[in-house]
Design a protein around this motif. Sequence first.
Motif, PDB file in Angstrom:
ATOM      1  N   ASN A   1      10.960   0.357   5.519  1.00 22.17           N
ATOM      2  CA  ASN A   1      10.737   0.870   4.170  1.00 22.17           C
ATOM      3  C   ASN A   1       9.860   2.112   4.156  1.00 22.17           C
ATOM      4  OD1 ASN A   1      11.686  -0.842   1.627  1.00 22.17           O
ATOM      5  ND2 ASN A   1      11.406  -2.250   3.326  1.00 22.17           N
ATOM      6  N   ILE A   2       8.815   2.102   4.978  1.00 24.78           N
ATOM      7  CA  ILE A   2       7.925   3.268   5.022  1.00 24.78           C
ATOM      8  C   ILE A   2       8.670   4.491   5.559  1.00 24.78           C
ATOM      9  CG2 ILE A   2       5.890   4.229   6.165  1.00 24.78           C
ATOM     10  CD1 ILE A   2       4.588   1.474   5.943  1.00 24.78           C
ATOM     11  N   LEU A   3       9.496   4.291   6.594  1.00 22.61           N
ATOM     12  CA  LEU A   3      10.266   5.396   7.164  1.00 22.61           C
ATOM     13  C   LEU A   3      11.235   5.982   6.142  1.00 22.61           C
ATOM     14  CD1 LEU A   3      11.108   7.116   9.596  1.00 22.61           C
ATOM     15  CD2 LEU A   3      12.719   5.293  10.230  1.00 22.61           C
ATOM     16  N   VAL A   4      11.964   5.118   5.438  1.00 19.19           N
ATOM     17  CA  VAL A   4      12.939   5.587   4.446  1.00 19.19           C
ATOM     18  C   VAL A   4      12.239   6.290   3.290  1.00 19.19           C
ATOM     19  CG1 VAL A   4      14.628   4.804   2.738  1.00 19.19           C
ATOM     20  CG2 VAL A   4      14.691   3.875   5.054  1.00 19.19           C
ATOM     21  N   LYS A   5      11.095   5.758   2.851  1.00 19.87           N
ATOM     22  CA  LYS A   5      10.346   6.394   1.762  1.00 19.87           C
ATOM     23  C   LYS A   5       9.844   7.774   2.173  1.00 19.87           C
ATOM     24  CE  LYS A   5       8.774   2.167  -0.514  1.00 19.87           C
ATOM     25  NZ  LYS A   5       7.637   1.230  -0.708  1.00 19.87           N
TER      26      LYS A   5
ATOM     27  N   THR B   1       0.836  -1.203   0.000  1.00 18.47           N
ATOM     28  CA  THR B   1       0.000   0.000   0.000  1.00 18.47           C
ATOM     29  C   THR B   1       0.870   1.251   0.000  1.00 18.47           C
ATOM     30  OG1 THR B   1      -1.726  -1.181   1.218  1.00 18.47           O
ATOM     31  CG2 THR B   1      -1.842   1.217   1.215  1.00 18.47           C
ATOM     32  N   SER B   2       1.950   1.216   0.766  1.00 19.69           N
ATOM     33  CA  SER B   2       2.876   2.357   0.772  1.00 19.69           C
ATOM     34  C   SER B   2       3.539   2.521  -0.587  1.00 19.69           C
ATOM     35  CB  SER B   2       3.943   2.183   1.864  1.00 19.69           C
ATOM     36  OG  SER B   2       4.896   1.201   1.501  1.00 19.69           O
ATOM     37  N   SER B   3       3.727   1.397  -1.298  1.00 20.19           N
ATOM     38  CA  SER B   3       4.311   1.463  -2.632  1.00 20.19           C
ATOM     39  C   SER B   3       3.363   2.136  -3.614  1.00 20.19           C
ATOM     40  CB  SER B   3       4.653   0.049  -3.124  1.00 20.19           C
ATOM     41  OG  SER B   3       5.612  -0.550  -2.292  1.00 20.19           O
ATOM     42  N   PHE B   4       2.066   2.129  -3.309  1.00 23.76           N
ATOM     43  CA  PHE B   4       1.090   2.872  -4.103  1.00 23.76           C
ATOM     44  C   PHE B   4       1.150   4.352  -3.752  1.00 23.76           C
ATOM     45  CE2 PHE B   4      -1.145  -1.157  -4.738  1.00 23.76           C
ATOM     46  CZ  PHE B   4      -1.596  -1.001  -6.044  1.00 23.76           C
ATOM     47  N   ILE B   5       1.078   4.635  -2.459  1.00 20.36           N
ATOM     48  CA  ILE B   5       0.903   6.010  -1.994  1.00 20.36           C
ATOM     49  C   ILE B   5       2.098   6.891  -2.357  1.00 20.36           C
ATOM     50  CG2 ILE B   5       0.660   7.465   0.052  1.00 20.36           C
ATOM     51  CD1 ILE B   5      -0.890   5.128   1.333  1.00 20.36           C
ATOM     52  N   PHE B   6       3.309   6.422  -2.069  1.00 21.58           N
ATOM     53  CA  PHE B   6       4.482   7.259  -2.306  1.00 21.58           C
ATOM     54  C   PHE B   6       4.703   7.573  -3.789  1.00 21.58           C
ATOM     55  CE2 PHE B   6       5.411   5.824   2.023  1.00 21.58           C
ATOM     56  CZ  PHE B   6       5.777   7.034   2.602  1.00 21.58           C
ATOM     57  N   PRO B   7       4.622   6.583  -4.701  1.00 24.02           N
ATOM     58  CA  PRO B   7       4.734   6.932  -6.129  1.00 24.02           C
ATOM     59  C   PRO B   7       3.626   7.860  -6.607  1.00 24.02           C
ATOM     60  CG  PRO B   7       5.124   4.589  -5.831  1.00 24.02           C
ATOM     61  CD  PRO B   7       4.632   5.123  -4.522  1.00 24.02           C
ATOM     62  N   LEU B   8       2.421   7.699  -6.058  1.00 25.14           N
ATOM     63  CA  LEU B   8       1.327   8.584  -6.467  1.00 25.14           C
ATOM     64  C   LEU B   8       1.610  10.044  -6.095  1.00 25.14           C
ATOM     65  CD1 LEU B   8      -1.842   6.459  -5.586  1.00 25.14           C
ATOM     66  CD2 LEU B   8      -0.994   7.060  -7.859  1.00 25.14           C
ATOM     67  N   ILE B   9       2.484  10.213  -5.099  1.00 33.11           N
ATOM     68  CA  ILE B   9       2.868  11.573  -4.698  1.00 33.11           C
ATOM     69  C   ILE B   9       4.103  12.038  -5.468  1.00 33.11           C
ATOM     70  CG2 ILE B   9       3.636  13.019  -2.767  1.00 33.11           C
ATOM     71  CD1 ILE B   9       2.092  11.079  -0.922  1.00 33.11           C
ATOM     72  N   THR B  10       5.118  11.180  -5.543  1.00 32.26           N
ATOM     73  CA  THR B  10       6.409  11.598  -6.115  1.00 32.26           C
ATOM     74  C   THR B  10       6.451  11.548  -7.640  1.00 32.26           C
ATOM     75  OG1 THR B  10       7.292   9.350  -5.872  1.00 32.26           O
ATOM     76  CG2 THR B  10       7.679  10.885  -4.058  1.00 32.26           C
TER      77      THR B  10
END
Length: 474
Positions: free
Chosen positions: A138-142, A7-16
Amino acid sequence: MNMILTTSSFIFPLITVPYVSRVIGPDGMGAISWAQTFVSYFSLVAVLGINTYGIREVAKVRNDREKLSVVTQELITILIISTTIAYAAFLVTIFTLPKAREDKPLMLIFSISIWMTSCGINWFYQGIEQYGYITTRNILVKLIGLILIFIFVHQSSDYYIYALILVLGLVGSNLFNLIQLHKYVHFDIKHKLNLRRHFKPLINFSISSISAGMYVQLDMLFLGFFGTNKAMGLYQLVTKIRTIGYSAVNSVGSVMLPRLSYYASRENSHDKTSQLVAKNLNFLFIVGLLFIASITICAKPIILILGGEQYLGASVALIISSISILLSSANTILTQYMIACGQEHRYATINVISLIGGIILCFIFIPAFSIAGAALSGVCIEILTLLLNSFFLRDFLREIMKYLDFIRVFIAFAISFTISSLFAYRLIGMNPFFQLLINTTIFIIPYMILLLIFKESFIYYSIKPILSRFTKNT
């Protein structure tokens, strides 16, 4: 936990991705993608297949701290030696190969990842199934990387800074790994390390890992040689979207290897292995078809959201490439079964054949069709790999056929896809975000209802306990 990570892999790319794609532009993103792809080949050689082999070996001895410590030390020592050799070869290459010399600073920035990939020991934490730690890290580093991107990347010339932030994200993740390692193993120099015992099995893992990593990225590599930076920039957005889809579909399957290896080391666990593989194949078929439908119907809205109008030339390539999401996920699960059962020689054979076939396909399709040809060659490579996997595992696949619900899922998909496609034409011209939201919803609702009506095993038995509790309460 892996689904939370996904889910974090969705959210972060959708922002960056929308921000970076617009700021840096297709040319800059193309240069970055080429450098990443080129450097990743040296990382593959440096790792020697230990990312997979290490998971299996750690999983076998995870309950014995002494054996776990010895295995970990031996594998890290091998990695240090192999990475030193691979990095020396990389330095020679960037000063001799014309294409690699075009942007030496960018190449040198990404070359840090050769060391970080090798020494990151992700295989250790996967082997002991520490998915809570992996997810948190991973979430912290992202999150840190996200903040740095918005602080420092503001114009197209900042693509060096963006590259450095990407590498720093990898450095941060792997530093956390090394700091945490002492909690699980101890480094005692009195232990006599036996590196040679790993050489024979690592031969197959090295061949298979290197060839698999190469054929997966052949489309990007050959597009870099035959195409322009702009073509690479368009196609890198396709690969990012494909990677997000693959991560989501494979969110369950990617954590199977430690458990399969554990079952394989125990007697009378074959039935558990069969059911686990079948359950994951059902899951990926359901979710994989969902992604294919969403991307096919909403290719242009997705690109407009994530890249902008300057990336619309990648629409056809994105639709073609969406098929790879399902195929590559299926190949991952079948591959993990092979590895867990000690069939790495078959795994190596399949990947070498796929690599050779992939090179031929890239030479045929990419010069003729550019980014659409790159996407088509990627799909064809995955089809070839799936056919080979199915041939070598034909007896096992016959055995688990009774647990699979592919026909029911496909019928539900076909009906839902038809309904959603009919509505899609009426939404053309609407805001891209709302197009994506409405079209996806129109597909998902009948899709899930039909799967429940057909009593598809994965969905039905996942929802049945919830329905039972609701019925009791009412």
